[in-house]
Design a protein around this motif. Structure first.
Motif, PDB file in Angstrom:
ATOM      1  N   LEU A  31      48.323  18.348  38.250  1.00 44.42           N
ATOM      2  CA  LEU A  31      49.217  18.617  39.382  1.00 44.42           C
ATOM      3  C   LEU A  31      48.840  19.901  40.107  1.00 44.42           C
ATOM      4  N   GLU A  32      48.581  20.958  39.326  1.00 47.32           N
ATOM      5  CA  GLU A  32      48.221  22.233  39.960  1.00 47.32           C
ATOM      6  C   GLU A  32      46.878  22.097  40.687  1.00 47.32           C
ATOM      7  N   PHE A  33      45.984  21.324  40.106  1.00 51.18           N
ATOM      8  CA  PHE A  33      44.659  21.127  40.705  1.00 51.18           C
ATOM      9  C   PHE A  33      44.808  20.404  42.053  1.00 51.18           C
ATOM     10  N   ILE A  34      45.613  19.313  42.058  1.00 52.48           N
ATOM     11  CA  ILE A  34      45.855  18.572  43.314  1.00 52.48           C
ATOM     12  C   ILE A  34      46.447  19.519  44.357  1.00 52.48           C
ATOM     13  N   GLN A  35      47.367  20.357  43.893  1.00 47.11           N
ATOM     14  CA  GLN A  35      48.011  21.286  44.813  1.00 47.11           C
ATOM     15  C   GLN A  35      46.994  22.245  45.443  1.00 47.11           C
ATOM     16  N   LEU A  39      56.119  17.850  44.789  1.00 49.31           N
ATOM     17  CA  LEU A  39      55.105  18.131  43.758  1.00 49.31           C
ATOM     18  C   LEU A  39      54.887  19.645  43.657  1.00 49.31           C
ATOM     19  N   VAL A  40      54.859  20.298  44.833  1.00 47.72           N
ATOM     20  CA  VAL A  40      54.646  21.748  44.861  1.00 47.72           C
ATOM     21  C   VAL A  40      55.763  22.450  44.103  1.00 47.72           C
ATOM     22  N   LYS A  41      57.021  22.013  44.368  1.00 54.54           N
ATOM     23  CA  LYS A  41      58.147  22.662  43.698  1.00 54.54           C
ATOM     24  C   LYS A  41      58.024  22.522  42.196  1.00 54.54           C
ATOM     25  N   ARG A  42      57.604  21.300  41.766  1.00 49.43           N
ATOM     26  CA  ARG A  42      57.466  21.070  40.311  1.00 49.43           C
ATOM     27  C   ARG A  42      56.432  22.002  39.698  1.00 49.43           C
ATOM     28  N   THR A  43      55.320  22.201  40.443  1.00 50.36           N
ATOM     29  CA  THR A  43      54.235  22.985  39.836  1.00 50.36           C
ATOM     30  C   THR A  43      54.475  24.474  40.006  1.00 50.36           C
ATOM     31  N   GLY A  44      55.479  24.830  40.833  1.00 49.60           N
ATOM     32  CA  GLY A  44      55.781  26.246  40.981  1.00 49.60           C
ATOM     33  C   GLY A  44      54.756  27.007  41.808  1.00 49.60           C
ATOM     34  N   ILE A  91      32.304  23.754  51.360  1.00 50.54           N
ATOM     35  CA  ILE A  91      32.047  24.827  50.402  1.00 50.54           C
ATOM     36  C   ILE A  91      33.343  25.212  49.703  1.00 50.54           C
ATOM     37  N   GLN A  92      34.470  25.178  50.439  1.00 53.42           N
ATOM     38  CA  GLN A  92      35.724  25.611  49.818  1.00 53.42           C
ATOM     39  C   GLN A  92      36.217  24.614  48.779  1.00 53.42           C
ATOM     40  N   VAL A  93      36.124  23.307  49.121  1.00 54.71           N
ATOM     41  CA  VAL A  93      36.555  22.292  48.137  1.00 54.71           C
ATOM     42  C   VAL A  93      35.651  22.348  46.910  1.00 54.71           C
ATOM     43  N   ARG A  94      34.338  22.500  47.147  1.00 51.64           N
ATOM     44  CA  ARG A  94      33.407  22.531  46.006  1.00 51.64           C
ATOM     45  C   ARG A  94      33.663  23.748  45.121  1.00 51.64           C
ATOM     46  N   GLU A  95      34.015  24.872  45.745  1.00 46.18           N
ATOM     47  CA  GLU A  95      34.331  26.067  44.941  1.00 46.18           C
ATOM     48  C   GLU A  95      35.553  25.829  44.058  1.00 46.18           C
ATOM     49  N   VAL A  96      36.557  25.138  44.609  1.00 49.24           N
ATOM     50  CA  VAL A  96      37.764  24.857  43.815  1.00 49.24           C
ATOM     51  C   VAL A  96      37.414  23.989  42.606  1.00 49.24           C
ATOM     52  N   PHE A  97      36.574  22.972  42.820  1.00 48.64           N
ATOM     53  CA  PHE A  97      36.178  22.090  41.711  1.00 48.64           C
ATOM     54  C   PHE A  97      35.331  22.859  40.686  1.00 48.64           C
ATOM     55  N   ALA A  98      34.354  23.630  41.208  1.00 53.46           N
ATOM     56  CA  ALA A  98      33.474  24.368  40.288  1.00 53.46           C
ATOM     57  C   ALA A  98      34.300  25.344  39.453  1.00 53.46           C
ATOM     58  N   ASN A  99      35.314  25.930  40.071  1.00 50.58           N
ATOM     59  CA  ASN A  99      36.155  26.884  39.352  1.00 50.58           C
ATOM     60  C   ASN A  99      36.883  26.238  38.168  1.00 50.58           C
ATOM     61  N   ARG A 100      37.258  24.950  38.317  1.00 49.52           N
ATOM     62  CA  ARG A 100      37.938  24.281  37.194  1.00 49.52           C
ATOM     63  C   ARG A 100      37.026  24.254  35.960  1.00 49.52           C
ATOM     64  N   PHE A 101      35.754  23.883  36.178  1.00 46.61           N
ATOM     65  CA  PHE A 101      34.841  23.806  35.030  1.00 46.61           C
ATOM     66  C   PHE A 101      34.527  25.201  34.484  1.00 46.61           C
ATOM     67  N   THR A 102      34.434  26.171  35.404  1.00 44.34           N
ATOM     68  CA  THR A 102      34.145  27.528  34.929  1.00 44.34           C
ATOM     69  C   THR A 102      35.282  28.001  34.030  1.00 44.34           C
ATOM     70  N   GLN A 103      36.515  27.670  34.400  1.00 42.26           N
ATOM     71  CA  GLN A 103      37.665  28.072  33.570  1.00 42.26           C
ATOM     72  C   GLN A 103      37.678  27.298  32.251  1.00 42.26           C
ATOM     73  N   MET A 104      37.433  25.970  32.350  1.00 49.77           N
ATOM     74  CA  MET A 104      37.555  25.140  31.134  1.00 49.77           C
ATOM     75  C   MET A 104      36.458  25.447  30.128  1.00 49.77           C
ATOM     76  N   PHE A 105      35.259  25.778  30.638  1.00 53.41           N
ATOM     77  CA  PHE A 105      34.129  25.982  29.718  1.00 53.41           C
ATOM     78  C   PHE A 105      33.658  27.437  29.723  1.00 53.41           C
ATOM     79  N   ALA A 106      34.616  28.351  29.951  1.00 55.80           N
ATOM     80  CA  ALA A 106      34.208  29.755  30.071  1.00 55.80           C
ATOM     81  C   ALA A 106      33.530  30.266  28.806  1.00 55.80           C
ATOM     82  N   ASP A 107      33.923  29.747  27.643  1.00 57.49           N
ATOM     83  CA  ASP A 107      33.291  30.276  26.423  1.00 57.49           C
ATOM     84  C   ASP A 107      32.440  29.219  25.731  1.00 57.49           C
TER      85      ASP A 107
END
Length: 1299
Positions: free
Chosen positions: A387-391, A455-460, A494-510
């Motif tokens: 949900l937060e990702f879609i937002q 949806l926005v309200k739900r995700t805060g 570039i902005q959408v791709r950065e948002v997607f790349a950031n998800r993987f960077t966060q998930m696989f940071a270590d």
């Protein structure tokens, strides 16, 4: 996103190609493209040819005529008349070579008038024949199928067009008359390039077409422009932009630097417009989990845009399987491929989804692009933080005026969006509304925004901060070299791709911490690649937030993840790393530095993307100034040296270092390059087939080796050098049935198709071998851990993932080479056919036995319970019926999966499938000759691999279908010695499992067995049994209770060996029995399995009938200490396992050699026996001690406060147990006390109390263990180890005690 470019090229384009109608060979119908002769000739497809390509060949990218011809015009030639629309259409395509490297093609298809008289008269003849046929059909007296209906019977079904009177239908089809109509035919011009620059190529091709169709001839002959783009325009260097001349205007393209995301030039906004954010994210999840993905659209360019966008968003991972964004009609059989694929299928705009016959759908993600619709495979896990990702994605899209819900009419939305940007937003700012842009155009235009806001309200997430960028003016910004639309497209990308790349960077940071570096040298690592684990999945998953696990555990099993980790292992330093990995690692480092200050990793807290602005600025900077201006047009031999000098000086002044020529006049013979409006000229091959002899950036003269090294330096950031040793190794190491990246587009002879299918069969077998091996290693690894070897490495989630992927593999095997597709699950469809044929046979008179039970069913013997309970029949059909009776499972795919899980749990999967495939007639009827299931040797090996699952225990059915109703069969076995024939009371049982318990069930006294149905109890743990003490003889000696799950066949034995009755044994009317799963004895059918049958571990005999205390086996103190140590050890190990894998704690406490038994031995050691025939129980000693403690408290003879607290606890528990309403005997009460003491961490206190109690001196011999101070101290120390564990007792153990 590329897995590799044809890295030899330094030129912008490698080839210029023209395809179309070859007037010499005439009209050839294109049978391969699947069209039918019932169609009117103008709607049929005819073969197109590559008419010319320049140059003839380049060494680094050999020209593939078949592939280019097929992909430039995937549907062949199309004819039109002056009444039809003839808009030019642009599309791009991709050619993947066997080594995985790619070449891009960009094609513009337009219509040209047919000047050849032969072709026109051939078309007229075809129409006469066609109309004659239609006339016959229309005038037959019965109401026959019309021309469209007729086609129904021959080809794929299509919707019927019901036109009114017969004559009007005739006229509609009679749409070409040579005397009246002008005939047009499609032609295609195409650029083949090493990198994907669709925007630039589209402009070049459109300007070339414009030059041909405009009334004024172009400034120079077309050859000049084509020569220029082929030989004089270089690829832009990384981090730079390039400007070169088209026919009518400049063309600009740019390439990211080595620290940015890889090159991607397709408009991502179009994918979101076509599908909407929600659908895109679902499609993205399917792609990451390597499902089969089929895109479906009327527009080739849409297929390409969606495929390229989805794979680009996967950064840093790369699609490793078959990738054919545009599947030519002649290759439809490739949809049969039993491997993951991403393919695009062209629709003709008439068929709806239901008419599409696809060979396999169990694991298919079907995307109908034109209708904004997506069909997902079952059991698709949710992407983490969905949900937060879609937002976050929606915020980016809305800031560019793109609706997150998508907009099917993309072209309209573009226009609307332009108006909205310049007018609405400016006025909105004046009204002070900019802070909440949702009140503007978006809200008025799109009611779905309301859903988004909810949806926005739900995700805060706050929407107030959302910025909508406003245009300074609607005209082109003078600072930028490209038009505004294009810049916006690149910014959104570039902005959408950065948002997607950031998800993987966060998930696989270590992720690096969990990479397992090979201990061997590289060579041996490569040779044993399949057997090696390259990533510590269990540890990685144990660190992840619970909601991520369903997705992550499946993602870690994919080939794209394995390849990513492989490339990590192979690159030790930054120099060696290929571009994607280097960029990803630098991002990960940045996040980890930030994370030192604000630890957010490994939580499910959503971290938004922070480097959008930085990426945006880099892009703008490249577009503000073209730092690389390519050669422009000019005339050779018309300039003198003075002009050259002057130009060089001007260029230096303008600070543009890379300068060359504009398109220029070539040395052409007189009369060449003539111009005729509306016709693309026949180009002069002598001028276009070779390039200039010297050119500083092509380095023609440099030796190939040196050039290659230079290339690696220059382009490595965007090029995967597949010829590199490293890449070769990864490919070899990872070749798990994915050797085919793209079908051979050239030779489609039966032998080639057969060879392709053979590759698939081999791939499937290899995959099966690897999967079974992986599952066994994981499972046996865990069982070894339970026996005390090694470390545990598998979690419940992961086991589920492995079984789900086995189900996918079985579906792919069963859909390979199907004759006719029925239902979504090929496996279930085969099972249903089998069931039907067997039931027909059994229904014929003279057949024996109940219907559905096959005559070759065997009974499974279970040791121990064999005599008490008739064994279950082994029946494939019966197992199917169990699944069919489960109302919760609604789909065929779900039923097939449940059946596989059930068969695995029963250890019958290999046997059932062998039986299914033994019906050769049925297999022949359902499958083509080349199908996997008809390759006998491979089929045998496959069944043999599956047989190995019988070596381990799976509970993959019981643990997954937790809410279904299951029949259980209970048998109470009375002692044979003192048979219960005189027994008069009414017995009852209550069965408990890990998931639930049954409540009290009355057992008929005469049969002592019942069958009942209740919600799945899970693995069974305890049976409480007792009787109501009625009648003359209410004493009952029970040997054991046996309970069987009638679906899975799991049989549990609950040993008792004690009396139930007043005045006998310990006076108990009810007992709690702890059970264990019985192992079925091996059967003759499983002789192939070499695993020895499981043996009961040799142990001390269980207590049987206590006639006198002397009959008990006497254990010495050493043995007793060992017993206590083992029991405690079992409990400690239990808590060190991951929660999902812990077995039954009840068994460790109350089962054979559990804690209760061990402490019983402690208290029985050296116990004085007062009379020969009277039994004294430990509980008697405890009660006397309780009386002593209570009186000592009243007399206030208390050593200290600690002692008082312990005494109070002890007495409170004793009273509570004695006051319970349950009729449990003295041993049952002792069991309850030990369990409660373990739960509340009081046992060691109580042992200390009792050792010092005077009652102990009276009731125990001097040699008793409880009187030996050092032994008691060591016992206390051992019991203290339980303090760190949170012990939760099963309800059945403490029922009726309110503490």
């Amino acid at each position: 996103m590329t897995t590799g470019f044809s890295s030899g090229s330094c030129r912008f384009a490698d080839y210029f190609v023209i395809c179309g109608l070859d007037t010499e060979s005439g009209l050839e119908p294109d049978e391969l493209s699947g069209e039918n002769f019932e169609q009117s000739p103008l709607r049929r497809t005819f073969k197109s040819k590559v008419l010319a390509h320049f140059p003839d060949n380049v060494e680094w990218n050999p020209f593939d005529q078949d592939a280019v011809g097929m992909l430039c015009m995937p549907k062949g030639l199309a004819f039109r008349t002056q009444v039809d629309s003839r808009e030019p259409q642009f599309h791009s395509f991709i050619i993947t070579r066997e080594d995985g490297s790619r070449t891009y093609g960009f094609a513009l298809t337009f219509f040209e008038e047919v000047t050849s008289k032969q072709i026109c008269s051939a078309m007229q003849t075809l129409y006469h024949m066609h109309n004659a046929e239609q006339y016959d059909i229309l005038h037959t007296p019965t109401s026959p199928p019309g021309p469209e209906d007729q086609r129904h019977q021959h080809s794929q079904p299509r919707p019927v067009l019901h036109a009114a009177p017969a004559i009007s239908r005739l006229q509609r089809f009679n749409s070409y008359d040579i005397s009246r109509d002008t005939l047009y035919v499609s032609k295609c011009i195409c650029l083949i390039t090493p990198m994907a620059f669709p925007q630039a190529c589209r402009k070049v091709l459109q300007q070339l077409h414009q030059a041909v169709s405009s009334p004024q001839p172009p400034p120079l002959p077309l050859e000049s422009y084509i020569y220029n783009i082929l030989y004089e325009v270089p690829l832009p260097p990384s981090g730079r932009s390039l400007k070169f001349s088209g026919v009518y205007g400049p063309v600009v393209c740019q390439r990211p630097s080595t620290s940015e995301l890889p090159l991607f030039d397709f408009p991502i906004s179009e994918m979101f417009n076509l599908l909407g954010v929600e659908n895109v994210l679902q499609l993205f999840t399917c792609a990451l989990l390597e499902m089969q993905i089929l895109l479906y659209s009327q527009h080739y360019q849409r297929l390409m845009t969606v495929a390229e966008s989805i794979t680009a968003l996967m950064f840093p991972f790369q699609w490793q399987h078959v990738y054919v964004p545009i599947l030519p009609a002649s290759l439809l059989h490739f949809l049969d491929a039993p491997v993951p694929y991403l393919m695009g299928l062209h629709s003709n705009g008439q068929d709806d989804r239901t008419k599409l016959e696809l060979p396999q759908e169990a694991n298919l993600c079907f995307v109908d692009i034109d209708n904004h619709f997506i069909e997902l495979p079952e059991e698709l896990p949710q992407f983490p933080n969905k949900l937060e990702f879609i937002q976050e994605i929606s915020e980016v899209l809305m800031s560019f005026g793109v609706s997150p819900e998508g907009n099917i009419h993309t072209s309209d939305s573009q226009a609307k969006y332009r108006v909205f940007r310049s007018v609405d937003m400016v006025s909105d700012k004046r009204n002070g509304n900019l802070a909440s842009p949702l009140n503007s155009y978006l809200l008025r235009e799109n009611e779905t925004i309301a859903r988004l806001q909810a949806l926005v309200k739900r995700t805060g997430v706050s929407l107030e901060k959302l910025e909508v960028r406003e245009d300074a003016s609607s005209n082109k910004d003078a600072r930028f070299q490209c038009d505004e639309e294009e810049l916006k497209m690149h910014q959104l990308n570039i902005q959408v791709r950065e948002v997607f790349a950031n998800r993987f960077t966060q998930m696989f940071a270590d992720y690096e911490v969990f990479v397992i570096q090979p201990s061997h040298d590289k060579e041996s690592w490569f040779t044993n690649r399949d057997q090696m684990q390259n990533f510590d999945k269990a540890s990685f998953l144990s660190d992840q937030p619970e909601p991520y696990l369903p997705f992550l555990s499946r993602f870690l099993e994919t080939q794209m993840f394995a390849s990513f980790i492989d490339s990590k292992i192979l690159c030790h330093d930054d120099e060696e790393k290929e571009h994607t990995l280097r960029v990803f690692d630098s991002r990960v480092d940045k996040i980890r530095m930030l994370n030192v200050r604000t630890p957010t990793l490994r939580t499910s807290m959503y971290q938004k993307c922070t480097n959008i602005e930085e990426a945006d600025n880099l892009l703008k900077k490249r577009y503000e100034k073209a730092d690389f201006v390519a050669p422009g047009p000019h005339a050779i031999g018309c300039e003198n040296n003075q002009t050259h000098l002057q130009k060089a000086i001007e260029m230096r002044v303008a600070k543009i270092d890379h300068t060359a020529l504009h398109p220029h006049l070539l040395d052409m013979k007189i009369g060449q390059g003539r111009y005729e409006q509306g016709f693309f000229p026949r180009l002069q091959s002598d001028v276009l087939s070779t390039g200039p002899t010297s050119n500083k950036w092509t380095k023609r003269s440099a030796p190939a080796q040196w050039r290659r090294r230079d290339r690696q330096k220059q382009h490595a950031e965007h090029l995967y050098l597949d010829n590199d040793q490293r890449e070769k190794y990864i490919q070899e190491a990872r070749n798990l049935g994915t050797t085919i990246r793209q079908p051979k587009l050239s030779n489609l002879s039966p032998s080639v198709i057969a060879q392709t299918n053979w590759k698939f069969v081999e791939g499937l077998l290899k995959e099966c071998r690897n999967k079974t091996k992986r599952m066994l290693v994981e499972k046996m690894g865990r069982e070894a851990v339970e026996l005390g070897h090694g470390e545990v490495s598998i979690t419940g989630v992961e086991e589920n993932t492995l079984i789900a992927s086995l189900c996918d593999l079985l579906e792919r095997i069963w859909s390979h080479g199907l004759q006719v597709k029925q239902g979504k699950s090929a496996l279930w469809s085969h099972l249903l056919h089998y069931q039907e044929s067997k039931e027909k046979k059994n229904a014929t008179p003279g057949s024996l036995g109940p219907p559905g039970f096959i005559h070759d069913t065997e009974r499974r013997k279970s040791d121990g319970g064999g005599s008490a309970m008739a064994p279950l029949k082994v029946s494939l059909i019966q197992d199917m019926r169990h699944i069919q009776n489960i109302s919760e499972i609604k789909t065929d795919v779900g039923k097939a999966r449940a059946w596989v899980r059930l068969s695995m749990e029963k250890k019958l999967l290999s046997r059932h499938l062998k039986q299914l495939l033994s019906d050769h007639e049925l297999t022949k009827k359902l499958y083509k000759r080349y199908a996997f299931l008809r390759c006998d040797d491979e089929k045998e090996q496959f069944l043999y691999h599956l047989l190995s699952f019988n070596a381990v225990d799976y509970f993959c059915f019981t643990n997954v279908f937790t809410t279904i109703m299951i029949p259980y069969h209970v048998v109470v076995v009375p002692s044979k010695k003192l048979g219960g024939s005189m027994f008069t009371a009414n017995p009852w049982v209550c069965v408990s499992g890990e998931l639930a318990e049954t409540g009290v069930l009355q057992v008929p006294r005469n049969t002592l067995e019942i069958t009942f149905e209740c919600q799945n109890l899970g693995k069974l743990t305890t049976v409480q049994m007792g009787h109501d003490n009625t009648g003359l003889y209410a004493k009952w000696l029970v040997e054991c209770v046996i309970v069987r799950n009638e679906i899975t066949g799991h049989t549990y034995k609950f040993p008792c060996g004690r009396w139930l009755g007043k005045g006998v044994d310990d006076g108990s009317l009810e007992r709690i029995l702890v059970g264990e799963l019985m192992t079925p004895s091996t059967e003759n059918d499983e002789r192939m399995c070499r695993t020895p049958p499981m043996q009961q571990s040799p142990g001390m005999m269980r207590r049987f009938v206590t006639i006198s205390p002397n009959s008990k086996p006497k254990l010495n103190t050493g043995q007793i200490q060992e017993g206590v140590g083992e029991a405690i050890n079992g409990i400690v190990k239990h808590f060190h396992k991951p929660e999902k894998e812990r077995g039954s704690l009840t068994l460790l406490l109350c089962g054979e050699y559990g804690l209760v038994w061990a402490l019983e031995q402690v208290f029985q050691h050296g116990f004085k026996s007062p009379r020969l025939f009277k039994n004294v129980f430990i509980w008697d000693f405890l009660e006397k001690s309780q009386v002593y403690f209570e009186s000592a408290e009243q007399r206030q003879v208390t050593p200290d406060e600690n002692w008082q607290t312990r005494v109070r606890h002890f007495c409170r528990f004793m009273r509570a147990i004695n006051n319970t309403s349950r009729n449990i005997g003295k041993d049952g009460k002792f069991q309850m006390l030990v369990c409660l003491g373990a739960r509340d961490h009081l046992l060691h206190h109580w042992i200390a109390l009792l050792a010092d109690c005077p009652i102990t001196a009276q009731m125990y011999e001097d040699t008793a263990l409880i009187k030996d101070r050092s032994l008691v101290n060591s016992l206390i120390r051992v019991l203290q180890t339980l303090q760190e564990f949170n012990i939760t007792l099963e309800a059945s153990l403490v029922k009726g005690v309110g503490i």
